[in-house]
Each structure stands twice: as C-alpha cells, then as structure tokens.
Design a protein around this motif. Structure first.
Motif, mmCIF file in Angstrom:
data_model
loop_
_atom_site.group_PDB
_atom_site.id
_atom_site.type_symbol
_atom_site.label_atom_id
_atom_site.label_comp_id
_atom_site.label_asym_id
_atom_site.label_seq_id
_atom_site.Cartn_x
_atom_site.Cartn_y
_atom_site.Cartn_z
ATOM 1 N N PRO A 74 21.846 60.575 -93.762
ATOM 2 C CA PRO A 74 21.300 61.554 -94.698
ATOM 3 C C PRO A 74 19.775 61.502 -94.828
ATOM 4 N N GLY A 75 19.179 60.336 -94.779
ATOM 5 C CA GLY A 75 17.727 60.232 -94.937
ATOM 6 C C GLY A 75 16.948 60.362 -93.646
ATOM 7 N N SER A 76 17.648 60.503 -92.499
ATOM 8 C CA SER A 76 16.945 60.519 -91.220
ATOM 9 C C SER A 76 16.298 61.863 -90.913
ATOM 10 N N ARG A 77 16.750 62.930 -91.535
ATOM 11 C CA ARG A 77 16.178 64.257 -91.295
ATOM 12 C C ARG A 77 15.647 64.800 -92.617
ATOM 13 N N PRO A 78 14.407 65.297 -92.625
ATOM 14 C CA PRO A 78 13.866 65.807 -93.880
ATOM 15 C C PRO A 78 14.680 66.987 -94.395
ATOM 16 N N ALA A 79 14.649 67.155 -95.677
ATOM 17 C CA ALA A 79 15.367 68.270 -96.295
ATOM 18 C C ALA A 79 14.803 69.581 -95.778
ATOM 19 N N ARG A 80 15.644 70.617 -95.745
ATOM 20 C CA ARG A 80 15.221 71.916 -95.212
ATOM 21 C C ARG A 80 14.028 72.480 -95.974
ATOM 22 N N LYS A 81 14.015 72.367 -97.284
ATOM 23 C CA LYS A 81 12.885 72.913 -98.057
ATOM 24 C C LYS A 81 11.590 72.217 -97.672
ATOM 25 N N GLU A 82 11.643 70.893 -97.540
ATOM 26 C CA GLU A 82 10.438 70.150 -97.147
ATOM 27 C C GLU A 82 9.990 70.553 -95.746
ATOM 28 N N GLU A 83 10.955 70.728 -94.859
ATOM 29 C CA GLU A 83 10.630 71.108 -93.488
ATOM 30 C C GLU A 83 10.005 72.503 -93.451
ATOM 31 N N LYS A 84 10.569 73.440 -94.211
ATOM 32 C CA LYS A 84 10.012 74.797 -94.253
ATOM 33 C C LYS A 84 8.609 74.788 -94.846
ATOM 34 N N ALA A 85 8.415 73.997 -95.907
ATOM 35 C CA ALA A 85 7.087 73.921 -96.533
ATOM 36 C C ALA A 85 6.076 73.342 -95.542
ATOM 37 N N ARG A 86 6.474 72.337 -94.794
ATOM 38 C CA ARG A 86 5.574 71.731 -93.819
ATOM 39 C C ARG A 86 5.254 72.721 -92.697
ATOM 40 N N ASN A 87 6.277 73.497 -92.252
ATOM 41 C CA ASN A 87 6.043 74.494 -91.210
ATOM 42 C C ASN A 87 5.096 75.585 -91.687
ATOM 43 N N LEU A 88 5.292 76.043 -92.929
ATOM 44 C CA LEU A 88 4.394 77.069 -93.474
ATOM 45 C C LEU A 88 2.970 76.546 -93.595
ATOM 46 N N LYS A 89 2.832 75.321 -94.066
ATOM 47 C CA LYS A 89 1.501 74.734 -94.202
ATOM 48 C C LYS A 89 0.819 74.645 -92.838
ATOM 49 N N SER A 90 1.562 74.239 -91.823
ATOM 50 C CA SER A 90 0.995 74.157 -90.470
ATOM 51 C C SER A 90 0.587 75.537 -89.961
ATOM 52 N N ALA A 91 1.435 76.532 -90.204
ATOM 53 C CA ALA A 91 1.125 77.889 -89.741
ATOM 54 C C ALA A 91 -0.126 78.424 -90.430
ATOM 55 N N TRP A 92 -0.213 78.238 -91.742
ATOM 56 C CA TRP A 92 -1.399 78.723 -92.467
ATOM 57 C C TRP A 92 -2.649 77.949 -92.050
ATOM 58 N N SER A 93 -2.514 76.659 -91.776
ATOM 59 C CA SER A 93 -3.667 75.872 -91.315
ATOM 60 C C SER A 93 -4.164 76.368 -89.967
ATOM 61 N N THR A 136 6.007 83.827 -95.744
ATOM 62 C CA THR A 136 5.843 83.009 -96.944
ATOM 63 C C THR A 136 6.584 83.616 -98.121
ATOM 64 N N ILE A 137 6.467 84.917 -98.295
ATOM 65 C CA ILE A 137 7.131 85.588 -99.415
ATOM 66 C C ILE A 137 8.641 85.565 -99.245
ATOM 67 N N SER A 138 9.110 85.791 -98.028
ATOM 68 C CA SER A 138 10.554 85.820 -97.790
ATOM 69 C C SER A 138 11.160 84.425 -97.804
ATOM 70 N N GLY A 139 10.319 83.413 -97.666
ATOM 71 C CA GLY A 139 10.807 82.040 -97.706
ATOM 72 C C GLY A 139 11.369 81.540 -96.393
ATOM 73 N N SER A 140 11.193 82.296 -95.321
ATOM 74 C CA SER A 140 11.766 81.869 -94.056
ATOM 75 C C SER A 140 10.935 80.775 -93.408
ATOM 76 N N GLY A 141 9.679 80.694 -93.674
ATOM 77 C CA GLY A 141 8.842 79.636 -93.133
ATOM 78 C C GLY A 141 8.791 79.609 -91.624
ATOM 79 N N GLY A 142 8.952 80.783 -91.000
ATOM 80 C CA GLY A 142 8.917 80.824 -89.547
ATOM 81 C C GLY A 142 10.214 80.390 -88.911
ATOM 82 N N GLN A 143 11.229 80.087 -89.729
ATOM 83 C CA GLN A 143 12.517 79.654 -89.209
ATOM 84 C C GLN A 143 13.445 80.840 -89.089
ATOM 85 N N SER A 144 14.377 80.746 -88.158
ATOM 86 C CA SER A 144 15.388 81.800 -88.047
ATOM 87 C C SER A 144 16.335 81.673 -89.234
#
Length: 149
Positions: A74-93, A136-144
């Motif tokens: 359970p702790g080996s993969r980050p939670a989906r929300k954290e992963e999406k937030a990190r992906n969005l931050k990377s995209a905006w950066s 960002t608004i839709s919350g997809s974070g670049g994910q399918s």
C-alpha cells in the motif's frame, strides 16, 4: 501411461519445458546465461529423458497454476491525488520555464532591433496554457480518465 525416457518428445513438450525454464528464470533459480544454454538444449532434445535432464535440478512447476501477480504494498505507490498534483506541478513548471525563455528571446530581439517586435511568445504560451488550465480545472492532471476495474 507415463512417458518412457526413450520416447520421442513433441514440439509441444519442448515448448512446455521452455516455458518452465522461463518461469525458473523469473523466480531467480537460473541466470540468463544458464537459461540460454538450457533453452538451446531444449530445442535440440529428441526424447523425454533428454528434456527431463534439463530440469532435473529444478523444482517442478505447474504451468497451469502459476503464482498470482504480487500486488504492490500500500505505501509503495503514491496516492493518485498526490501523483496528479505532482504531475500538474511539473506541467505548470515546464510551461513557466519555456514561457520565460521565449519572452527572454523576444526581449533580446526587441532590444537588438530597436523597434517593436510582434509578441510571438503568446503563441507558445497561449495554447499550451489553455490546455493546462483545462486539465487543472477538470482535475485530470494530464492523466487519462481510464478507470481500473
């Protein structure tokens, strides 16, 4: 009826032994070099006895009952929300870095030419920024939006 060691083996028999050897490699019982040597011998074997010698030092594997895939801890993969937030931050950066760089080039061209230069960086920033804003608004974070079932 059990197959006698001197009976001739079929292509299917050789394929089953090759599959078992692949499984032993996956389990870590054989190195790749050992696997390659034995696999070559598998396809040169003519009898059940020759095939049996290739796996005689290995435990039997029932290819119909392979172990289930191990689920990640359970702790080996980050939670989906954290992963999406990190992906969005990377995209905006990335967007901000490229935008800053294009504006710097535009500014150098403006200063170097001595007259007004069309603000072409808007064509770089605009479409990319709009797509990022929608994600960002839709919350997809670049994910399918695929759902795991």
């Amino acid at each position: 009826m059990a197959a006698a060691p001197e009976m001739r083996a079929s292509d299917g028999d050789r394929d089953r032994v090759a599959a078992a050897l692949r499984e032993h490699v996956a389990e870590g019982r054989l190195t790749i070099d050992e696997f390659n040597e034995r696999l070559e011998q598998v396809y040169q074997s003519r009898t059940y006895g020759e095939l049996a010698t290739l796996t005689s030092d290995l435990p039997a594997i029932d290819l119909h009952r392979l172990p289930a895939a191990v689920e990640p801890a359970p702790g080996s993969r980050p939670a989906r929300k954290e992963e999406k937030a990190r992906n969005l931050k990377s995209a905006w950066s990335a967007w901000a870095g490229v935008s800053a760089m294009t504006w710097l080039f535009w500014l150098l061209a403006f200063i170097g030419s001595g007259h007004f230069v069309y603000p072409w960086p808007l064509w770089v920033m605009g479409p990319w920024g709009i797509i990022l804003l929608i994600n960002t608004i839709s919350g997809s974070g670049g994910q399918s939006q695929r759902r795991d079932t």
